[in-house]
Structures are given as structure tokens and as C-alpha cells.
Motif scaffolding. Structure first.
Motif, PDB file in Angstrom:
ATOM      1  N   THR A  85      28.416  38.276  30.413  1.00  0.00           N
ATOM      2  CA  THR A  85      28.715  39.621  29.919  1.00  0.00           C
ATOM      3  C   THR A  85      29.358  40.470  31.009  1.00  0.00           C
ATOM      4  OG1 THR A  85      26.837  39.487  28.392  1.00  0.00           O
ATOM      5  CG2 THR A  85      27.731  41.674  28.825  1.00  0.00           C
ATOM      6  N   ALA A  86      28.892  40.326  32.246  1.00  0.00           N
ATOM      7  CA  ALA A  86      29.482  41.074  33.360  1.00  0.00           C
ATOM      8  C   ALA A  86      30.947  40.688  33.553  1.00  0.00           C
ATOM      9  CB  ALA A  86      28.692  40.809  34.641  1.00  0.00           C
ATOM     10  N   VAL A  87      31.250  39.388  33.430  1.00  0.00           N
ATOM     11  CA  VAL A  87      32.640  38.935  33.540  1.00  0.00           C
ATOM     12  C   VAL A  87      33.479  39.528  32.417  1.00  0.00           C
ATOM     13  CG1 VAL A  87      34.170  36.930  33.393  1.00  0.00           C
ATOM     14  CG2 VAL A  87      32.096  36.807  34.772  1.00  0.00           C
ATOM     15  N   GLU A  88      32.954  39.521  31.205  1.00  0.00           N
ATOM     16  CA  GLU A  88      33.684  40.063  30.062  1.00  0.00           C
ATOM     17  C   GLU A  88      34.020  41.539  30.271  1.00  0.00           C
ATOM     18  OE1 GLU A  88      32.027  37.352  26.337  1.00  0.00           O
ATOM     19  OE2 GLU A  88      30.828  39.046  27.053  1.00  0.00           O
ATOM     20  N   PHE A  89      33.041  42.330  30.731  1.00  0.00           N
ATOM     21  CA  PHE A  89      33.288  43.753  30.910  1.00  0.00           C
ATOM     22  C   PHE A  89      34.216  44.022  32.096  1.00  0.00           C
ATOM     23  CE2 PHE A  89      30.116  44.376  27.756  1.00  0.00           C
ATOM     24  CZ  PHE A  89      30.299  45.670  27.285  1.00  0.00           C
ATOM     25  N   THR A  90      34.116  43.204  33.136  1.00  0.00           N
ATOM     26  CA  THR A  90      35.048  43.346  34.251  1.00  0.00           C
ATOM     27  C   THR A  90      36.460  43.039  33.796  1.00  0.00           C
ATOM     28  OG1 THR A  90      33.319  42.705  35.832  1.00  0.00           O
ATOM     29  CG2 THR A  90      35.606  42.582  36.596  1.00  0.00           C
ATOM     30  N   GLU A  91      36.580  42.056  32.949  1.00  0.00           N
ATOM     31  CA  GLU A  91      37.879  41.696  32.394  1.00  0.00           C
ATOM     32  C   GLU A  91      38.455  42.845  31.573  1.00  0.00           C
ATOM     33  OE1 GLU A  91      39.056  37.231  31.449  1.00  0.00           O
ATOM     34  OE2 GLU A  91      37.819  38.114  29.883  1.00  0.00           O
ATOM     35  N   HIS A  92      37.611  43.477  30.777  1.00  0.00           N
ATOM     36  CA  HIS A  92      38.063  44.628  30.001  1.00  0.00           C
ATOM     37  C   HIS A  92      38.502  45.776  30.922  1.00  0.00           C
ATOM     38  CE1 HIS A  92      37.182  43.067  26.089  1.00  0.00           C
ATOM     39  NE2 HIS A  92      35.893  42.917  26.327  1.00  0.00           N
ATOM     40  N   ARG A  93      37.781  45.956  32.013  1.00  0.00           N
ATOM     41  CA  ARG A  93      38.138  47.019  32.952  1.00  0.00           C
ATOM     42  C   ARG A  93      39.491  46.745  33.595  1.00  0.00           C
ATOM     43  NH1 ARG A  93      33.944  46.784  35.825  1.00  0.00           N
ATOM     44  NH2 ARG A  93      34.717  45.848  37.747  1.00  0.00           N
ATOM     45  N   ILE A  94      39.720  45.482  33.982  1.00  0.00           N
ATOM     46  CA  ILE A  94      41.011  45.109  34.560  1.00  0.00           C
ATOM     47  C   ILE A  94      42.127  45.333  33.545  1.00  0.00           C
ATOM     48  CG2 ILE A  94      42.387  43.152  35.370  1.00  0.00           C
ATOM     49  CD1 ILE A  94      39.858  42.050  36.678  1.00  0.00           C
ATOM     50  N   MET A  95      41.872  44.937  32.291  1.00  0.00           N
ATOM     51  CA  MET A  95      42.858  45.107  31.242  1.00  0.00           C
ATOM     52  C   MET A  95      43.192  46.577  31.054  1.00  0.00           C
ATOM     53  SD  MET A  95      42.597  43.773  27.330  1.00  0.00           S
ATOM     54  CE  MET A  95      41.206  44.862  27.018  1.00  0.00           C
ATOM     55  N   SER A  96      42.185  47.422  31.118  1.00  0.00           N
ATOM     56  CA  SER A  96      42.401  48.862  30.978  1.00  0.00           C
ATOM     57  C   SER A  96      43.241  49.399  32.128  1.00  0.00           C
ATOM     58  CB  SER A  96      41.046  49.584  30.926  1.00  0.00           C
ATOM     59  OG  SER A  96      41.224  50.978  30.854  1.00  0.00           O
ATOM     60  N   GLN A  97      42.962  48.940  33.338  1.00  0.00           N
ATOM     61  CA  GLN A  97      43.728  49.383  34.502  1.00  0.00           C
ATOM     62  C   GLN A  97      45.193  48.958  34.396  1.00  0.00           C
ATOM     63  OE1 GLN A  97      41.028  47.510  37.378  1.00  0.00           O
ATOM     64  NE2 GLN A  97      40.631  49.518  38.279  1.00  0.00           N
TER      65      GLN A  97
ATOM     66  N   MET B 274      37.124  39.449  42.395  1.00  0.00           N
ATOM     67  CA  MET B 274      35.755  39.494  41.896  1.00  0.00           C
ATOM     68  C   MET B 274      35.592  38.625  40.654  1.00  0.00           C
ATOM     69  SD  MET B 274      34.867  43.557  42.219  1.00  0.00           S
ATOM     70  CE  MET B 274      35.044  44.448  43.768  1.00  0.00           C
ATOM     71  N   ILE B 275      36.531  38.751  39.723  1.00  0.00           N
ATOM     72  CA  ILE B 275      36.392  38.021  38.475  1.00  0.00           C
ATOM     73  C   ILE B 275      36.673  36.535  38.677  1.00  0.00           C
ATOM     74  CG2 ILE B 275      38.758  38.219  37.556  1.00  0.00           C
ATOM     75  CD1 ILE B 275      37.428  38.970  34.868  1.00  0.00           C
ATOM     76  N   LYS B 276      37.563  36.209  39.610  1.00  0.00           N
ATOM     77  CA  LYS B 276      37.813  34.800  39.897  1.00  0.00           C
ATOM     78  C   LYS B 276      36.564  34.155  40.477  1.00  0.00           C
ATOM     79  CE  LYS B 276      39.471  30.987  41.984  1.00  0.00           C
ATOM     80  NZ  LYS B 276      38.692  30.036  42.828  1.00  0.00           N
ATOM     81  N   LEU B 277      35.957  34.830  41.443  1.00  0.00           N
ATOM     82  CA  LEU B 277      34.765  34.302  42.103  1.00  0.00           C
ATOM     83  C   LEU B 277      33.585  34.209  41.135  1.00  0.00           C
ATOM     84  CD1 LEU B 277      33.536  35.156  45.638  1.00  0.00           C
ATOM     85  CD2 LEU B 277      31.940  35.366  43.749  1.00  0.00           C
ATOM     86  N   THR B 278      33.311  35.308  40.430  1.00  0.00           N
ATOM     87  CA  THR B 278      32.161  35.323  39.522  1.00  0.00           C
ATOM     88  C   THR B 278      32.359  34.369  38.359  1.00  0.00           C
ATOM     89  OG1 THR B 278      31.808  37.644  40.098  1.00  0.00           O
ATOM     90  CG2 THR B 278      30.639  36.808  38.168  1.00  0.00           C
ATOM     91  N   GLY B 279      33.594  34.299  37.844  1.00  0.00           N
ATOM     92  CA  GLY B 279      33.867  33.382  36.750  1.00  0.00           C
ATOM     93  C   GLY B 279      33.640  31.933  37.142  1.00  0.00           C
ATOM     94  N   ALA B 280      34.087  31.553  38.348  1.00  0.00           N
ATOM     95  CA  ALA B 280      33.901  30.185  38.825  1.00  0.00           C
ATOM     96  C   ALA B 280      32.419  29.868  39.026  1.00  0.00           C
ATOM     97  CB  ALA B 280      34.671  29.971  40.125  1.00  0.00           C
ATOM     98  N   ASP B 281      31.691  30.790  39.665  1.00  0.00           N
ATOM     99  CA  ASP B 281      30.259  30.572  39.893  1.00  0.00           C
ATOM    100  C   ASP B 281      29.491  30.456  38.572  1.00  0.00           C
ATOM    101  OD1 ASP B 281      30.458  30.544  42.624  1.00  0.00           O
ATOM    102  OD2 ASP B 281      29.906  32.652  42.898  1.00  0.00           O
ATOM    103  N   THR B 282      29.833  31.307  37.617  1.00  0.00           N
ATOM    104  CA  THR B 282      29.128  31.299  36.325  1.00  0.00           C
ATOM    105  C   THR B 282      29.421  30.028  35.549  1.00  0.00           C
ATOM    106  OG1 THR B 282      29.271  33.717  36.259  1.00  0.00           O
ATOM    107  CG2 THR B 282      28.747  32.591  34.198  1.00  0.00           C
TER     108      THR B 282
END
Length: 402
Positions: free
Chosen positions: A297-309, A322-330
Motif C-alpha cells: 500500500t505504501a508503494v501504491e500511494f508513493t506511486e500516486h504521489r509521483i504521478m501527481s508531481q 525510494m519506490i525502486k528500492l521499496t518495490g524491490a524489497d517488497t
């Protein structure tokens, strides 16, 4: 950040779903399920690209002037998410995702006119010549040499972990053109147009999962026209950094992770805990799933934030790391729980059962077949595209000012 889709976004999503329903065949979906990594069967990659090209959707991120659909940020996100949810082949088309955008930014008019249409039509398939023995995360230390000789460069050296080299007819390559310059200042970005030329040798590397995805490539006096230089000589580091922006971004990590988590839940609903109850009802295992779901869920919301930016013209900066690292770890965590869930069924390795159309049955339930291969394949996710250590350094500098 408003997560609600506008009416035009809903209409586009429905259009995408209709296209996938019509064009994403059972064979394509089944093969995608049987592919532990990113490199699908070449014939199916070509078939899927042709279907996309016929609709004008082969290159989601390309502008219309170069043959792309000219989608906005939201449309690209919807497309990637819907493809992930529908089980479309991920593939590894470096021409579309890396070389094409790089040529748009740094290529000559001649290079764009020649290569971009061929990439869209699937006539050329590219591999990446970056890493070398001893030069992975420390890419600036690469030693593969290119020496000017008349109208050509003569290349000698080797490239390692070259994904899809055995299925490619072209390579984009970083070579050292000035050995006396500082490491990052003596590198050039070159297109090797004929990947079957004399002096090029491709040796397979079989991964832990038993798959042939990567290779080592050797160059022995390989001649490449100097007109294949992208950008200025000895300015390849700038071009390479530009390309890495596309390698590390642009994917819908959240949708893929959510699908993987849902598959894990299905497995846990079928397998038994030591008590004889369903594994998903075991408090300890359920806690692990719930903790992992928080990360997804954290990755999904970070992705939405990036998309908004991006939609507002802002640069997401360190958020991409951040999303590359967290996505790979998850993703690694999900595959680890999958191995834990199937227990002793993780041990048998029946490669033939992973081949589309094979009549060889897996050892154990069908849902156990790809769990271990995916676990082994995802070990590389915290390395390629910039290792976790590299991403930590980027975040330390950009966010913490260290």
C-alpha cells in the motif's frame, strides 16, 4: 492529492480493458505466468508487440511525433496498471523503454529517422552493454575500449549480465574512448548496429532459477561506424544517466506487487499450517502477510504521489529511488513468503513443466510450480537498475543532504 479518476480517465481505462480482453490471448497470459523474470519467449514478445503496434500503443511513453500515442502521465499509469492486473507479458523491450527515449533526447536526426520506426515495428531488439566484470554499481570504472580508426571505432572488451543478448540484433553500449580522462569523463555511448558482426561472441549465463536471461558478451576487434556515436565523444556518462531515468522509472510497481500479494494469499488459502488449518488463518503467517500488505500500500500511494508531481510538471527526484528500492524489497518479501507457504514443494525443479505447451506435469499442486523460480529470480531486483546501496546513496544526498 486527489486519487479520484476523471470521467475521461475512466473512459480510457475501459478502452484499455476492452483492448486487453480482445488481444491478450490465453497463450500470452499463460506464458506470462510461466515466466519467472522479465524476459518472455521471443516469438510471443514479437506477437504482443505487433498487436500493440497495430493499435498504435506499442510505445506508451513516446510522443506522437515519433509514433507514440502521446499519452499523458495518468494514461500511462492506467495502461501499465491494467496490463499488470490482466497478466500481460512484462517483456524486456529495451528499444521501446530505453533506447528510443534516449535517441529522442540525444540522437541525431539521422539516428532518429532510422532507428525509431524499426523499434516500433519490432524489427530491432536491443540489449544493454553497461556492466562488466568489476564494473556494476561502480559503472564509471568500465574498461571496454573503443579506439577511433578512420570512420570506425574498434571495440575490445567484455560486457556482463547482458539481459536478452541472445535474442537481440543490436546493442547500446558504454565504452571507454579516453583512458587518460577522469573515469566518468572518458566514456562514450555507442550503438552497435550489427550484433552478429565478426568478433562478437555471446556466452549464456544460466540463472539460479534455471533460466537463460542473461549473458556475457565478448568483443574482439569489432568495428562500429563512428556515426553510431550518440551525443558527443567522451560525454557518454551524461547520455547514460539520461537513459537510467527510464530504466528506473515508468513502471506500475504497485499493480504488480498487488497481484503478487493476491497470488500469495490464494496459495496461503490452499496450503495448510502445521496445525492442519489453512495457512492464511495461522496468526503468525497472517501477520507476515498483513505487514507486507502495508508495504504494498505504501508503494501504491508513493506511486500516486509521483504521478501527481509529474502531472504538475514537477520532478519527483529521490522519490523514484525510494519506490525502486521499496518495490524491490517488497517483491522479494512476497516471494520469500511464497516459498515458506509451499514448504517442501519448493524443492522439486521441473523445468519442462514451465514450458508453454509441455505435457510434463509439475511435482505437487499447479500453484507451487513458479513460486521457487520467482523467488530465485527476484534476488536480482535489488541489484539491477541501480543496487539498493546506490539508491540509499541517492536518497542520502537528495533528501538528507549528506
Amino acid at each position: 492529492m486527489d486519487l479520484a479518476m476523471r470521467p475521461e480517465d475512466v473512459a480510457f481505462r475501459d478502452e484499455v480493458r476492452a483492448f486487453l480482453t480482445e488481444n491478450l490471448t490465453e497463450e500470452l497470459k499463460a506464458h506470462a505466468r510461466l515466466t519467472p523474470g522479465i524476459l518472455a519467449d521471443q516469438d510471443l514478445r514479437v506477437e504482443w508487440l505487433k498487436r500493440l503496434h497495430a493499435r498504435g500503443w506499442a510505445a506508451p511513453s513516446w510522443p506522437k511525433e515519433y509514433g507514440g500515442p502521446g499519452w499523458n502521465v495518468m494514461q500511462r499509469f492506467i495502461w501499465a496498471s491494467e496490463c499488470a492486473s490482466a497478466g500481460a507479458p512484462a517483456g524486456s523491450n529495451m528499444g521501446l523503454s530505453m533506447v528510443g527515449p534516449t535517441l529522442m533526447g540525444h540522437g541525431t536526426a539521422e539516428q532518429k529517422a532510422y532507428y525509431l520506426p524499426r523499434i516500433l515495428r519490432g524489427e530491432d531488439w536491443w540489449c544493454q552493454g553497461y556492466s562488466e566484470p568489476g564494473s556494476g554499481s561502480d559503472l564509471a570504472s568500465l574498461q571496454c575500449r573503443a579506439v577511433a580508426d578512420g570512420d570506425d571505432y574498434v571495440i575490445n572488451g567484455t560486457k556482463l549480465w547482458t539481459t536478452g543478448a541472445h535474442q537481440s540484433n543490436k546493442m547500446f553500449c558504454l565504452v571507454r574512448t579516453d583512458p587518460k580522462a577522469k573515469p566518468q569523463e572518458g566514456i562514450s555511448f555507442i550503438l552497435i548496429d550489427d550484433f552478429h558482426a565478426k568478433g562478437i561472441k555471446v556466452e549464456p549465463i544460466i540463472t539460479l532459477a534455471g533460466d537463460h536471461e542473461v549473458n556475457q558478451v565478448f568483443f574482439d576487434d569489432v568495428r562500429v561506424p563512428r556515426k553510431n556515436l550518440v551525443g558527443a565523444e567522451n560525454n557518454g556518462w551524461t547520455v547514460a544517466k539520461y537513459l537510467l531515468e527510464f530504466e528506473r522509472g515508468g513502471a506500475a510497481h504497485g499493480a504488480g506487487l498487488r497481484n503478487a500479494l493476491n497470488r500469495l494469499k490464494t496459495i496461503a488459502s490452499t496450503e495448510q499450517a502445521g496445525s492442519g488449518a489453512r495457512l492464511i488463518d495461522d496468526p503468525n503467517f497472517r501477520r507476515k502477510i498483513d505487514e507486507t500488505e502495508v508495504q504494498v500500500t505504501a508503494v501504491e500511494f508513493t506511486e500516486h504521489r509521483i504521478m501527481s508531481q509529474l502531472s504538475n510538471g514537477q520532478n519527483p527526484g529521490a522519490a523514484a529511488s525510494m519506490i525502486k528500492l521499496t518495490g524491490a524489497d517488497t517483491n522479494q518479501r512476497i516471494t520469500e513468503l511464497g516459498v515458506e507457504a509451499i514448504a517442501y514443494y519448493a524443492e522439486p525443479d521441473v523445468m519442462e513443466a514451465r514450458t508453454w505447451g509441455s505435457n510434463v506435469a509439475p511435482v505437487g499442486p499447479a500453484h507451487t510450480l513458479m513460486v521457487m523460480p520467482k523467488y530465485l529470480n527476484t534476488r536480482a531486483q535489488t541489484i539491477f537498475g541501480g543496487s539498493n546501496e546506490v539508491q540509499h546513496n541517492i536518497m542520502a544526498k537528495a533528501v538528507l543532504g549528506l
